[in-house]
Design an enzyme around this catalytic site. Structure first.
Site, PDB file in Angstrom:
ATOM      1  N   THR A 240       0.858  -1.182   0.000  1.00 49.22           N
ATOM      2  CA  THR A 240       0.000   0.000   0.000  1.00 49.22           C
ATOM      3  C   THR A 240       0.890   1.226   0.000  1.00 49.22           C
ATOM      4  OG1 THR A 240      -1.648  -1.131   1.359  1.00 49.22           O
ATOM      5  CG2 THR A 240      -1.723   1.246   1.422  1.00 49.22           C
ATOM      6  N   ARG A 268     -12.908  -8.895  -1.017  1.00 46.43           N
ATOM      7  CA  ARG A 268     -12.277  -8.503   0.255  1.00 46.43           C
ATOM      8  C   ARG A 268     -11.799  -7.050   0.147  1.00 46.43           C
ATOM      9  NH1 ARG A 268      -7.068  -6.264   1.882  1.00 46.43           N
ATOM     10  NH2 ARG A 268      -6.671  -6.884   4.021  1.00 46.43           N
ATOM     11  N   VAL A 269     -12.182  -6.265   1.121  1.00 52.48           N
ATOM     12  CA  VAL A 269     -11.711  -4.890   1.187  1.00 52.48           C
ATOM     13  C   VAL A 269     -11.001  -4.720   2.519  1.00 52.48           C
ATOM     14  CG1 VAL A 269     -12.462  -2.496   1.373  1.00 52.48           C
ATOM     15  CG2 VAL A 269     -13.486  -3.971  -0.347  1.00 52.48           C
ATOM     16  N   GLY A 270      -9.823  -4.142   2.465  1.00 54.06           N
ATOM     17  CA  GLY A 270      -9.055  -3.927   3.696  1.00 54.06           C
ATOM     18  C   GLY A 270      -9.343  -2.570   4.295  1.00 54.06           C
ATOM     19  N   ASP A 271      -8.373  -2.072   5.027  1.00 57.60           N
ATOM     20  CA  ASP A 271      -8.533  -0.786   5.707  1.00 57.60           C
ATOM     21  C   ASP A 271      -8.312   0.412   4.791  1.00 57.60           C
ATOM     22  OD1 ASP A 271      -5.852  -1.560   5.429  1.00 57.60           O
ATOM     23  OD2 ASP A 271      -5.211  -0.194   7.016  1.00 57.60           O
ATOM     24  N   THR A 291      -0.417   1.499   6.708  1.00 60.29           N
ATOM     25  CA  THR A 291      -0.166   0.366   5.822  1.00 60.29           C
ATOM     26  C   THR A 291       0.025  -0.865   6.719  1.00 60.29           C
ATOM     27  OG1 THR A 291       2.242   0.705   5.804  1.00 60.29           O
ATOM     28  CG2 THR A 291       0.986   1.758   4.048  1.00 60.29           C
TER      29      THR A 291
HETATM   30  N1  ASP Z   1      -3.525  -2.419   4.539  1.00 60.32           N
HETATM   31  C1  ASP Z   1      -3.600  -3.019   3.244  1.00 60.32           C
HETATM   32  C2  ASP Z   1      -4.793  -3.944   3.203  1.00 60.32           C
HETATM   33  O1  ASP Z   1      -5.052  -4.611   4.171  1.00 60.32           O
HETATM   34  C3  ASP Z   1      -2.380  -3.765   2.862  1.00 60.32           C
HETATM   35  C4  ASP Z   1      -1.062  -3.101   3.160  1.00 60.32           C
HETATM   36  O2  ASP Z   1      -1.040  -2.005   3.652  1.00 60.32           O
HETATM   37  O3  ASP Z   1      -0.018  -3.660   2.900  1.00 60.32           O
HETATM   38  O4  ASP Z   1      -5.429  -4.028   2.185  1.00 60.32           O
END
Ligand code: ASP
Length: 402
Positions: A240, A268-271, A291
């Site tokens: 990210t 799937r959706v992350g933060d 991240t």
């Molecule tokens: N935080 C991001 C997610 O979970 C991945 C990352 O930051 O490496 O989608």
């Protein structure tokens, strides 16, 4: 008891003129509080980002110096990795989901107008940071997802393109042919250890590695990319970029963009695209982003927590450490599990004070590659983050180490 429309309006009016709830008083109270710990304005502009933004900071800084908008500056940084097919963490060339489709997430906040835009699970559009900004500017919504977001992008003039590069496709095929999936208990499940047990008993790992390597050769993955491809197959990487910027007028903006987690379950959706988790900017206070392990950050609303901590007088370092401690609390400080969590926060306060803070010093076996924050305030540099725990995090899933 039902309330008539007239009764409702008159009681609402009564409340609005009641001396107890006088708007003026509330405004004054906020103004006084602001004055109490309002930091002095920054003398120079400053832009901070995750380490992968380093190469793009010069242009962003120059824009700020020339009086440019803070969000324009931030977008200059994050579109760099989005456009780079060799950066597998975001945009074009980002790692795909378990069906081989790249799905991107992003959000942004513009301090001066106190507005936000976000997109999640977007396919075929590489600059999702710009798309989030168009949602902010050209809709009455804050977040669009999936097919709707893609159609909106095309209507707004974005070009559909295949985001899966040849190298990404081969890596995905290698994973598909040889490896596991995201189904089954996760780290926060009480039965998380079953992942470990199942693998330990049923797999002969040296044999399995040999098979993966053989498959990589058959897929035509070049020798120089082979070991990193095998590593990504076994330990699905995340990636990210977050960036925040401040100009000398005290204006702030922030953006986070990602391809999320490799081989994820579609949808799937992350933060990263969640306002308050992956990014949060409050024009009065500061801007923060994240991240790392998205699922963990969502549960503590990391970026918003940090900004609220700043509002209550904590320093950028203290504010982010507190957010990390909330993640630690979610696992009752159990380091057997926390060692699989990777989390980095980037914090920029309204006076230009900043911090890069991480749960661990680095990730996976990358002991030699510590987490870093990229900073440009007239001098461009990479700084090691301050970590809560010493040493690196471990790769998930737990395969070689208990
Ligand atoms: N935080 C991001 C997610 O979970 C991945 C990352 O930051 O490496 O989608």
């Amino acid at each position: 008891m039902s309330l008539s429309r007239r009764g409702f309006i008159s009681s609402a009016l009564a409340a609005s003129v009641s001396p107890k709830f006088c708007h003026l008083e509330i405004d004054q109270a906020f103004a006084a509080e602001e004055k109490g710990h309002s930091p002095t304005p920054a003398k120079t502009p400053i832009v901070i980002s995750a380490g992968n933004g380093y190469n793009y900071l010069d242009e962003a800084y120059e824009l700020l110096r020339a009086g440019g908008d803070t969000l324009d500056s931030v977008l200059k940084v994050v579109t760099g990795p989005e456009n780079d097919p060799n950066d597998q963490s975001v945009g074009l060339g980002g790692r795909p989901n378990e069906e081989g489709v790249v799905e991107l997430d992003a959000c942004c906040m513009h301090g001066p107008t106190r507005s936000a835009g976000a997109v999640g699970g977007v396919r075929n559009i590489k600059n999702v940071s710009l798309l989030a900004n168009v949602v902010r500017q050209h809709t009455g919504h804050v977040m669009l997802v999936g097919e709707g977001a893609e159609r909106f992008a095309v209507a707004e003039g974005f070009r559909r393109e295949n985001l899966l590069t040849e190298a990404g496709r081969k890596e995905w095929l290698l994973w598909k042919e040889t490896h596991s999936d995201w189904w089954g208990p996760g780290l926060s499940s009480p039965s998380w250890r079953s992942r470990l047990g199942a693998r330990r008993q049923s797999e002969d790992w040296s044999e399995r590695l040999r098979r993966i390597e053989e498959a990589a050769v058959n897929l035509g993955i070049s020798p120089e990319l082979r070991s990193s491809a095998i590593r990504s197959v076994i330990f699905p990487p995340t990636g990210t970029i977050h960036c925040s910027a401040l100009n000398t007028n005290g204006e702030l903006s922030g953006c986070t963009t990602t391809s999320g987690l490799a081989w994820k379950i579609p949808g799937r959706v992350g933060d990263s695209p969640l306002i308050g988790a992956g990014c949060y900017t409050d024009q009065d206070i500061g801007s923060a982003g994240a991240t790392g392990s998205g699922e963990e950050n969502i549960k503590v609303s990391g970026a918003h927590t940090i900004i609220e901590n700043l509002r209550h007088g904590l320093s950028p370092l203290e504010a982010a450490m507190d957010a990390l401690k909330r993640i630690v609390r979610n696992y009752s400080a159990d380091r057997d599990r926390l060692k699989y969590v990777d989390m980095v926060y980037y914090v920029l306060r309204k006076d230009g004070a900043y911090a890069g803070v991480s749960l661990w010093e680095g990730y996976g076996s990358a002991r030699e590659k510590p987490h870093q924050i990229a900073v440009h305030d007239g001098r461009k540099r990479l700084e090691k983050t301050v970590s809560l725990f010493p040493g690196p995090s471990h790769d998930w899933p737990p395969i070689f180490s208990p």
